[in-house]
Scaffold this active site. Structure first.
Site, mmCIF file in Angstrom:
data_model
loop_
_atom_site.group_PDB
_atom_site.id
_atom_site.type_symbol
_atom_site.label_atom_id
_atom_site.label_comp_id
_atom_site.label_asym_id
_atom_site.label_seq_id
_atom_site.Cartn_x
_atom_site.Cartn_y
_atom_site.Cartn_z
ATOM 1 N N TYR A 1 46.290 30.864 44.690
ATOM 2 C CA TYR A 1 45.023 31.398 44.181
ATOM 3 C C TYR A 1 43.839 30.769 44.916
ATOM 4 O O TYR A 1 42.865 31.443 45.256
ATOM 5 C CB TYR A 1 44.928 31.123 42.669
ATOM 6 C CG TYR A 1 43.695 31.677 42.021
ATOM 7 C CD1 TYR A 1 43.689 32.967 41.495
ATOM 8 C CD2 TYR A 1 42.527 30.927 41.936
ATOM 9 C CE1 TYR A 1 42.551 33.491 40.894
ATOM 10 C CE2 TYR A 1 41.385 31.442 41.347
ATOM 11 C CZ TYR A 1 41.404 32.711 40.828
ATOM 12 O OH TYR A 1 40.279 33.230 40.242
ATOM 13 N N HIS B 1 55.169 38.204 34.824
ATOM 14 C CA HIS B 1 54.900 36.768 34.752
ATOM 15 C C HIS B 1 56.206 35.984 34.613
ATOM 16 O O HIS B 1 56.195 34.789 34.356
ATOM 17 C CB HIS B 1 54.001 36.454 33.546
ATOM 18 C CG HIS B 1 52.588 36.866 33.740
ATOM 19 N ND1 HIS B 1 52.138 38.133 33.444
ATOM 20 C CD2 HIS B 1 51.510 36.195 34.204
ATOM 21 C CE1 HIS B 1 50.851 38.217 33.707
ATOM 22 N NE2 HIS B 1 50.439 37.057 34.172
ATOM 23 N N ARG C 1 37.316 35.556 32.932
ATOM 24 C CA ARG C 1 36.249 34.682 32.489
ATOM 25 C C ARG C 1 35.375 34.196 33.641
ATOM 26 O O ARG C 1 34.195 34.514 33.711
ATOM 27 C CB ARG C 1 36.887 33.495 31.745
ATOM 28 C CG ARG C 1 36.050 32.833 30.722
ATOM 29 C CD ARG C 1 36.845 31.783 29.983
ATOM 30 N NE ARG C 1 37.528 30.879 30.882
ATOM 31 C CZ ARG C 1 36.985 29.820 31.462
ATOM 32 N NH1 ARG C 1 35.745 29.497 31.214
ATOM 33 N NH2 ARG C 1 37.678 29.060 32.286
ATOM 34 N N PHE D 1 36.591 38.956 42.545
ATOM 35 C CA PHE D 1 36.573 38.661 41.117
ATOM 36 C C PHE D 1 35.511 39.468 40.373
ATOM 37 O O PHE D 1 35.785 40.065 39.333
ATOM 38 C CB PHE D 1 36.364 37.161 40.872
ATOM 39 C CG PHE D 1 36.531 36.790 39.430
ATOM 40 C CD1 PHE D 1 37.787 36.537 38.904
ATOM 41 C CD2 PHE D 1 35.439 36.716 38.577
ATOM 42 C CE1 PHE D 1 37.950 36.208 37.568
ATOM 43 C CE2 PHE D 1 35.590 36.398 37.243
ATOM 44 C CZ PHE D 1 36.845 36.140 36.736
#
Length: 197
Positions: free
Chosen positions: A97, A11, A159, A133
């Site tokens: 994304y 990251h 999530r 996902f």
């Protein structure tokens, strides 16, 4: 890892990568997410990650996010730093994304082209299915369910993964204030994000 090619995930902001990455002409795939969904995701991650500092409430977290007072620094500096480096370095593939969520097949083709790979239709389907996902949320290799510092009673690591979930968290005034700050900080860049698809 001693095998080749090696895969390293980080990251880090661009300036933290060791010089050897640039000297060895490593191929780098950078994935950026729009600032609003990133802030929401980061908030829930900090809530469930027992190693990160306590995020506090949503309004105070959002303020710190905009000020860049995060573990990896400013989102604005991070995405713009990699974007600027990419402009002069063909060994960097910059993915969004939102584009991945919109059309994984198209983005997989871009990744394969960048890496010089060709997939059979069967391999392509398997990759698309595996990186979805829902599949990753169920996979213990990607959902962090085996990592003890994550409190899944508070929030799952993976999530929702939805583009535009920020609308369920931002108030109208938070959104207006965020947009003003965003405009200031993103004025001198060609980098553009979508906050919904």
């Amino acid at each position: 890892m001693t095998s080749s090619p090696r895969l390293i995930k980080t990251h880090f902001p661009v300036q933290f990568l060791p010089k050897s990455f640039w000297e060895q002409k490593c191929r780098i795939i950078y994935v950026a997410r729009n600032s609003k969904d990133n802030a929401v995701s980061y908030f829930h991650f900090d809530r469930m990650n027992m190693v990160e500092p306590e995020p506090g409430d949503w309004p105070s977290f959002l303020q710190r996010f905009q000020e860049g007072k995060m573990v990896f620094g400013s989102w604005y500096d991070h995405v713009k730093g990699w974007w600027e480096k990419k402009q002069a370095n063909p060994k960097i593939l910059y993915l969004m994304y939102e584009d991945l969520a919109e059309d994984m097949g198209r983005e997989l083709d871009r990744v394969c082209s960048f890496l010089g790979l060709s997939l059979t239709e069967e391999e392509r389907c398997k990759v698309i299915e595996g990186v979805g996902f829902d599949a990753m949320k169920k996979n213990s290799m990607t959902n962090y369910s085996t990592i003890k510092v994550m409190d899944f009673k508070i929030s799952p690591f993976m999530r929702k993964g939805k583009v535009g979930d920020w609308k369920n968290h931002f108030t109208v005034s938070q959104n207006e204030q965020f947009d003003k700050e965003y405009q200031k900080k993103m004025t001198h860049t060609t980098l553009r994000f979508r906050t919904e698809i």
